[in-house]
Write an enzyme that holds these catalytic residues in place. Structure first.
Site, mmCIF file in Angstrom:
data_model
loop_
_atom_site.group_PDB
_atom_site.id
_atom_site.type_symbol
_atom_site.label_atom_id
_atom_site.label_comp_id
_atom_site.label_asym_id
_atom_site.label_seq_id
_atom_site.Cartn_x
_atom_site.Cartn_y
_atom_site.Cartn_z
ATOM 1 N N LYS A 193 0.793 -1.218 -0.023
ATOM 2 C CA LYS A 193 -0.020 0.141 0.090
ATOM 3 C C LYS A 193 1.011 1.194 -0.071
ATOM 4 C CE LYS A 193 -4.041 -2.084 -0.069
ATOM 5 N NZ LYS A 193 -3.973 -3.479 0.361
HETATM 6 C C1 LIG Z 1 -5.161 -4.409 0.670
HETATM 7 C C2 LIG Z 1 -6.897 -4.265 0.691
HETATM 8 C C3 LIG Z 1 -7.570 -4.667 1.483
HETATM 9 C C4 LIG Z 1 -7.059 -5.622 2.749
HETATM 10 O O1 LIG Z 1 -6.103 -5.062 3.527
HETATM 11 P P1 LIG Z 1 -5.012 -6.002 4.383
HETATM 12 O O2 LIG Z 1 -4.416 -4.876 5.221
HETATM 13 O O3 LIG Z 1 -4.136 -6.548 3.373
HETATM 14 O O4 LIG Z 1 -5.939 -6.894 5.190
HETATM 15 C C5 LIG Z 1 -8.813 -4.616 1.494
HETATM 16 N N1 LIG Z 1 -9.601 -3.844 0.659
HETATM 17 C C6 LIG Z 1 -8.740 -3.518 -0.302
HETATM 18 C C7 LIG Z 1 -9.422 -2.602 -1.537
HETATM 19 C C8 LIG Z 1 -7.444 -3.662 -0.623
HETATM 20 O O5 LIG Z 1 -6.712 -3.221 -1.638
#
Ligand SMILES: *Cc1c(COP(=O)(O)O)cnc(C)c1O
Length: 383
Positions: A193
């Protein structure tokens, strides 16, 4: 081809510089885990950054969504409406609760949840006496969904809007930060992210009772007693103090990362937009995308190269790229779930490709990627 050039990843972690100092501070205090002053500081600073008053730091974005649904009492027999064009972590928490996901297609202007299809779904379920328990809307690839329009549809029925802002930290919706205005919003600090805590999430809300219940559920739902007493089932979902220390450092550079992501997208546009058959994910007039990932589509009628052909050509040059999310209604695990619309996200899946968007890429790296793309489009091999 020998892969002598270093690999260019899709969106690798990019430390700002002060993360290690915060980790040292955490070590010196011996608040290594769980919780501690860095968690409090990260929550406070994230609240200041986003303008959302109550923020609870958690172990992942998926955990945050699970708790958002739990605070609403979601359970078997409930319906939860969700964006179909998203990552599995956005919707798997629906199934954790025993509720049933129903998917809503994207619109072509923003690639986010189509408000007209949401209105159709809500009206249909309301007429049948089954008001959905919640709507989970994803801010795709750093672009906010049209919150105000979605809220207009949900509010008359009292349906809470959960904003999955996992991909949109740092983005803007009108004059507010991403994730503002719903029942709550959820952020992710996974390694790919825009900022990372090595793994983590945040639930943000205007409602202090929702934040309090979230923290309680995240720490095994302990009732107030000197011994461990439980009248509900909770989870071990809190963020560790060390992860929060990384988050404190990363938050200092979030605004800079957005500017860098947008500059990367601009570079791609300058070089690739003049080419026949290539289009970019549009930016909605109501906001400013973080451009977490730059995404293109290739028109099969006007391009010599398919998205999969381009992906493989880039891989031959040791460059990572990735297809657009495969819509949830196309996933084998959700084959029995209902979907409203579906053709728009299917087309985006079949024509789209996410390009390397790491903020630590140099100008040279970027040129390497665009040169490789141009050669692939002309049917030439990697240099
Ligand atoms: C990355 C992501 C998640 C999940 O987040 P994690 O921290 O990896 O559990 C949920 N929704 C979207 C749209 C994402 O891109």
């Amino acid at each position: 081809m020998t892969q002598t050039q270093k690999r260019i990843f899709l969106s690798p972690p990019h430390m700002g510089g002060s993360e290690l100092d915060f980790i040292h501070t955490a070590f010196e205090s011996n608040y290594v885990a769980p919780l501690g002053p860095m968690v409090d500081a990260f929550e406070r600073n994230f609240s200041t950054f986003t303008g959302i008053p109550h923020c609870a730091a958690l172990s992942s974005g998926t955990a945050a969504l699970h708790l958002a649904l739990r605070t609403l009492g979601t359970g078997p027999g409930d319906i939860v409406l969700a964006s179909t064009l998203t990552f599995i972590g956005s919707v798997s928490p629906i199934t954790f609760t025993g509720a049933q996901p129903v998917f809503i297609d994207s619109d072509t202007e923003t690639w986010n949840m189509n408000p007209d299809l949401l209105a159709e779904a809500v009206a249909g379920y309301a007429a049948a006496g089954r008001i959905p328990r919640a709507v989970i809307v994803t801010d795709l690839y750093g672009q906010c969904a049209d919150y105000d329009r979605l809220l207009e549809i949900c509010a008359p029925h009292g349906i809470p809007l959960i904003i999955d802002a996992a991909e949109s930290a740092g983005a803007r919706y009108r004059n507010r930060h991403a994730g503002t205005g719903g029942y709550c919003s959820v952020f992710s600090f996974n390694g790919n992210k825009i900022i990372t805590t090595s793994g983590g999430g945040m639930l943000c809300t205007d409602n202090p009772a929702v934040a309090e219940k979230t923290r309680w559920l995240a720490q095994q739902a302990r009732d107030p007693a000197p011994y461990y007493e439980h009248s509900e089932i909770g989870y071990n979902y809190r963020m560790s103090n060390i992860c929060a220390a990384i988050g404190c450092g990363q938050l200092e550079v979030l605004a800079r990362r957005v500017a860098q992501k947008r500059a990367i997208c601009e570079h791609y546009r300058r070089v690739l937009e003049p080419r026949e058959g290539i289009a970019f994910m549009p930016e909605a007039p109501y906001g400013q995308s973080s451009r977490w990932l730059t995404v293109i589509t290739l028109d099969p009628a006007r391009c010599r190269c398919t998205p999969e052909g381009l992906r493989r050509a880039l891989e031959d040059c040791n460059i990572e790229s990735r297809p657009v999310w495969k819509p949830m209604h196309m996933q084998p695990v959700f084959k029995d779930c209902r979907v409203f619309g579906g053709s728009v996200s299917e087309r985006l899946f079949h024509t789209g490709l996410c390009l390397p968007s790491g903020t630590a890429m140099t100008g040279q790296d970027l040129t390497r990627v665009t040169d490789a793309i141009l050669r692939a489009l002309d049917g030439q091999p990697c240099e």
